[in-house]
Design an enzyme around this catalytic site. Structure first.
Site, mmCIF file in Angstrom:
data_model
loop_
_atom_site.group_PDB
_atom_site.id
_atom_site.type_symbol
_atom_site.label_atom_id
_atom_site.label_comp_id
_atom_site.label_asym_id
_atom_site.label_seq_id
_atom_site.Cartn_x
_atom_site.Cartn_y
_atom_site.Cartn_z
ATOM 1 N N CYS A 53 0.834 -1.065 0.052
ATOM 2 C CA CYS A 53 0.084 -0.085 -0.026
ATOM 3 C C CYS A 53 0.865 1.308 0.084
ATOM 4 O O CYS A 53 1.436 1.530 -1.023
ATOM 5 C CB CYS A 53 -0.944 0.089 0.954
ATOM 6 N N GLU B 29 -2.252 -9.333 3.913
ATOM 7 C CA GLU B 29 -2.506 -9.908 5.217
ATOM 8 C C GLU B 29 -3.844 -9.787 5.629
ATOM 9 O O GLU B 29 -4.341 -10.363 6.800
ATOM 10 C CB GLU B 29 -1.615 -8.981 6.200
ATOM 11 N N HIS C 120 -3.877 -5.511 0.525
ATOM 12 C CA HIS C 120 -3.510 -5.986 1.938
ATOM 13 C C HIS C 120 -3.577 -7.511 1.877
ATOM 14 O O HIS C 120 -4.696 -8.017 1.998
ATOM 15 C CB HIS C 120 -4.497 -5.457 3.092
#
Length: 372
Positions: free
Chosen positions: A257, A345, A343
């Site tokens: 990001c 994660e 993202h």
């Protein structure tokens, strides 16, 4: 408090548009850029995501607070959104392992929220007119006074916010006897990123946003990581310089990001503020290397300029957003460097992209072999 006699409240946009609702019971005003998230779950992780610092969050899910909050399900040490706008706020909750109600959580952190808003109309308005500054008022301040205050709130474009959420001192995460050591530059890092790295046998030292390359290199790491975070990437001169030096030495580097945007800027690729940005947990991305599709968790209001990236002989696009064709991932052709605009994660969101952490470990392993 008496939940049945809640005060009237308003959301005032910078262009003068007003949406009416009710205060959840915490009195005051709060300012920020209004944006919306389309996720149907994971509101607590969203509220504590540092990338949302300085933003008023509009929840498109009709019910917020219905499962309370849990002390373990946080992505930072506190709520990071500037305020909340929702349709139905649940003061009662139902969940066996909840730590308490969402209202109690907000009250402890003095987060101002407005409910009973026509969020479908609001989201449609933002989509048509773009992200803009706004104020939630629950204390009866006059419209005229709010407009004067709102006019002095800085735009997100050009705003450096990583310093507001980054750690002040370096700290460690994971098992100190792990196989790999990672130096992570904290621009607003999420806890689940650290969990994913630790799960892959990494010991991570997390550094403040303005740390130098020598600071990070002093840990003698096997790889480097540039984290997510809030605000405009262009003012992050120190982080951009760190990225340039890591790349110059061809050391393993992974960015997510805001870190992805910093890597772009380090390669001379411009960034721009998006009309609305991408915020949700169901964004479709295509991996251009494998041809496979991924459903991803995203949260960003800036992006790298695709046309400039395509003209750069040292870079290639690895992932693209299927809704609008924006760059969702890139890598350097002759360097151990890659990044994504979303993202992997998750937290919340699907795990389609968690393989990217494995790719990072693979790059580290290959780099270590080349050193032998």
């Amino acid at each position: 408090m008496n939940y049945t006699t809640r005060k009237q409240a308003i959301l005032l946009l910078a262009d003068g548009t007003i949406f009416h609702g009710k205060s959840i019971g915490i009195s005051g005003t709060t300012f920020g850029e209004v944006c919306f998230n389309t996720g149907m779950t994971g509101y607590q992780e969203i509220f504590t995501d540092t990338s949302y610092f300085g933003q008023i969050m509009v929840a498109t899910n009709a019910h917020i607070g219905n499962y309370g909050f849990n002390d373990q399900e946080i992505e930072s040490d506190s709520v990071k959104i500037a305020g909340l706008v929702c349709k139905n706020f649940s003061f009662n909750y139902s969940r066996y392992d909840a730590s308490g109600s969402l209202y109690d959580y907000f009250e402890k952190q003095n987060l101002i929220a407005i409910s009973d808003v026509d969020t479908r109309a609001l989201v449609s308005y933002i989509r048509d007119n773009g992200a803009q500054n706004a104020v939630i008022c629950t204390d009866g301040t006059t419209i005229q006074e709010l407009k004067l205050q709102l006019a002095n709130v800085p735009d997100m474009k050009g705003l450096e916010l990583a310093s507001k959420v980054s750690t002040k001192e370096p700290y460690f995460f994971g098992n100190e006897n792990a196989t790999y050591k990672i130096s992570a530059l904290d621009l607003g890092i999420k806890k689940n990123i650290l969990r994913n790295l630790a799960k892959r046998d990494c010991y991570i030292k997390i550094f403040p946003f303005d740390s130098t390359f020598d600071n990070l290199k002093g840990f003698n790491p096997d790889g480097y990581f540039l984290s997510n975070g809030p605000g405009d990437p262009e003012p992050l001169f120190d982080a951009i310089e760190v990225a340039k030096q890591i790349i110059a030495e061809n050391l393993p580097l992974f960015g997510i990001c805001l870190g992805h945007q910093v890597i772009g800027l380090a390669n001379g690729i411009s960034t721009y503020k998006m009309f609305n940005g991408h915020r949700g947990i169901n964004h479709p991305v295509k991996n251009l290397i494998t041809g496979k599709g991924e459903i991803t968790s995203q949260n960003h209001g800036f992006a790298v300029v695709r046309e400039e990236l395509e003209k750069n002989p040292d870079l290639e696009i690895t992932h693209e957003h299927l809704n609008d064709g924006t760059v969702a991932g890139m890598r350097m052709k002759s360097k151990n460097c890659f990044s994504v605009q979303y993202h992997p994660e998750a937290s919340p969101g699907p795990h389609d992209s968690s393989y990217l952490f494995d790719d990072f470990i693979d790059i580290i392993q290959k780099s270590k072999l080349q050193e032998l």
